[in-house]
Design a protein around this motif. Structure first.
Motif, PDB file in Angstrom:
ATOM      1  N   GLY A 168     -33.321 -28.152 -41.010  1.00 24.61           N
ATOM      2  CA  GLY A 168     -32.962 -26.734 -40.899  1.00 24.61           C
ATOM      3  C   GLY A 168     -31.711 -26.489 -40.067  1.00 24.61           C
ATOM      4  N   SER A 177     -32.719 -27.424 -45.632  1.00 26.72           N
ATOM      5  CA  SER A 177     -33.689 -26.419 -45.192  1.00 26.72           C
ATOM      6  C   SER A 177     -35.107 -26.969 -45.193  1.00 26.72           C
ATOM      7  CB  SER A 177     -33.676 -25.225 -46.136  1.00 26.72           C
ATOM      8  OG  SER A 177     -32.393 -24.711 -46.222  1.00 26.72           O
ATOM      9  N   LEU A 231     -38.258 -22.007 -46.050  1.00 26.56           N
ATOM     10  CA  LEU A 231     -37.224 -22.317 -45.060  1.00 26.56           C
ATOM     11  C   LEU A 231     -37.918 -22.431 -43.713  1.00 26.56           C
ATOM     12  CD1 LEU A 231     -34.424 -19.786 -46.073  1.00 26.56           C
ATOM     13  CD2 LEU A 231     -34.777 -22.123 -46.875  1.00 26.56           C
ATOM     14  N   PHE A 245     -28.279 -18.623 -48.334  1.00 24.84           N
ATOM     15  CA  PHE A 245     -29.723 -18.934 -48.305  1.00 24.84           C
ATOM     16  C   PHE A 245     -30.465 -18.140 -49.383  1.00 24.84           C
ATOM     17  CE2 PHE A 245     -29.333 -20.592 -43.843  1.00 24.84           C
ATOM     18  CZ  PHE A 245     -29.942 -21.811 -44.083  1.00 24.84           C
TER      19      PHE A 245
END
Ligand SMILES: O=C(O)CCC(=O)C(=O)O
Ligand SMILES: [Fe+2]
Length: 344
Positions: A38, A34, A253, A158
């Motif tokens: 990503g 991340s 992120l 996440f």
């Protein structure tokens, strides 16, 4: 970005399950990716290869229908931005994308709106399905359910990676997340006017779950002026972070830039991206990150040409109006006039 990656890592969704012996290791790896590209490949997602192959076959059959059978469900007929677009009818940053595609979303009744309703409510409504391919409707609606379930598990991973409760985002999706599915065909270079399959962009939702057929062309910004190829791997999805997660994590992120390059002459490419977003009525909160993560937060990268709003519906409508100027003109001319007035 510390180092340039040359390929994307592969993660197994099962490892993020609470109680899995490899969970902490998997969450560390997720945090790491991340902070770089990503993007990653996802295995262990639980969607059967037969379902993947069935949808892919139907997609091929749809695109090989005669033009008038595809144009029966032309997007221009839908104020909700659902339906088919010929190649060259969608724009990224004002430049034509060379892909034909059908857009689907949650199947809902059209709302009876009044002038006091927020404009994003116009996004809610029915899909268009082709008469010539009746099998497509059940396959698409099942696929939307199944990839939504995968996307929510990824979102929970996440959340845990950010030191939050796995259901931290439930208040902004449990009333019904925003779901956008595209079935896309990129014609070969002999059929297009440029190499832009889809121009460089970031995705808008929480996460994108992309199914690719056998031909590559997706490229991910490596942060150093180059591109990382993300070729198809059978049975996997490519997953990437969207702008909602960037906003919620204050930039911890990162929604990364990617594009698709037109396939070589003589061939074509099929892909089926799904964009999982928050409820259209929601506003994106900023999470309270643990101090070790907060110390690394760079802030959100705002693009002055494409400002991000925390109000989900407003953001989604803005991006749909930009991408599909013909639909905007046909059904939402009042909104375009308002925008012009605000700018003058
Ligand atoms: O077709 C693909 O592989 C990716 C498409 C994409 O990035 C998008 O539609 O946002
Ligand atoms: Fe994308």
């Amino acid at each position: 970005m510390s180092e340039t990656a040359s390929t994307l890592p592969i993660f197994d969704l099962r490892r993020f399950t609470p109680g899995h012996p490899k969970r902490n290791e998997a969450l560390d790896a997720l945090r790491q990716v991340s902070r770089s590209t990503g993007f990653f490949y996802l295995t262990g997602h639980g969607i059967a290869q037969e379902e993947i192959d069935h949808l892919t076959r139907l997609a091929r059959r749809f695109f090989s229908l005669p033009a008038e059978e595809k144009l029966e469900i032309e997007m221009r007929k839908s104020p909700h931005f659902r339906g088919y677009n010929r190649a060259g009818f969608e724009y990224t940053r004002g430049t034509q994308d060379w892909r034909e595609q059908v857009d689907f979303g949650a199947e809902r009744e059209k709302l009876q709106l009044t002038s006091g309703d927020p404009p994003w409510k116009r996004l809610i409504g029915p899909n268009q399905f082709p008469t010539a391919l009746p099998e497509l409707r059940p396959a698409v609606l099942k696929w939307i359910d199944d990839v939504t379930a995968v996307g929510l598990k990824v979102l929970q991973a996440f959340s845990a990676a950010l030191g939050q409760k796995p259901d931290v985002f439930a208040p902004i999706y449990s009333k019904g997340p925003n779901q956008l599915l595209k079935i896309v065909r990129y014609p070969g270079r002999d059929q297009t006017e440029s190499d832009q399959g889809v121009g460089a962009h970031k995705d808008g939702g929480f996460v994108t779950i992309l199914l690719q057929d056998v031909v590559g062309g997706l490229q991910v910004d490596d942060g150093q002026g180059g591109w990382i190829d993300a070729p198809p791997l059978r049975g996997t999805f490519v997953v990437n972070i969207g702008e909602l997660l960037e906003l919620a994590s204050n930039g911890y992120l990162k929604a990364n830039i990617h594009r698709v390059v037109t396939p070589p002459a003589g061939g074509d490419r099929l892909s089926i991206p799904f964009f999982l977003g928050a409820n259209l009525s929601a506003s994106i909160p900023v999470l309270d990150l643990p101090p070790a993560l907060a110390a690394e937060v760079p802030g959100v990268t705002q693009d002055p040409l494409n400002p991000l709003f925390r109000e989900v519906g407003r953001n989604v409508l803005k991006s749909r109006l930009r991408s599909h100027p013909d639909v905007a003109k046909a059904h939402h001319a009042d909104l375009l006039e308002e925008k012009e007035k605000a700018l003058s």
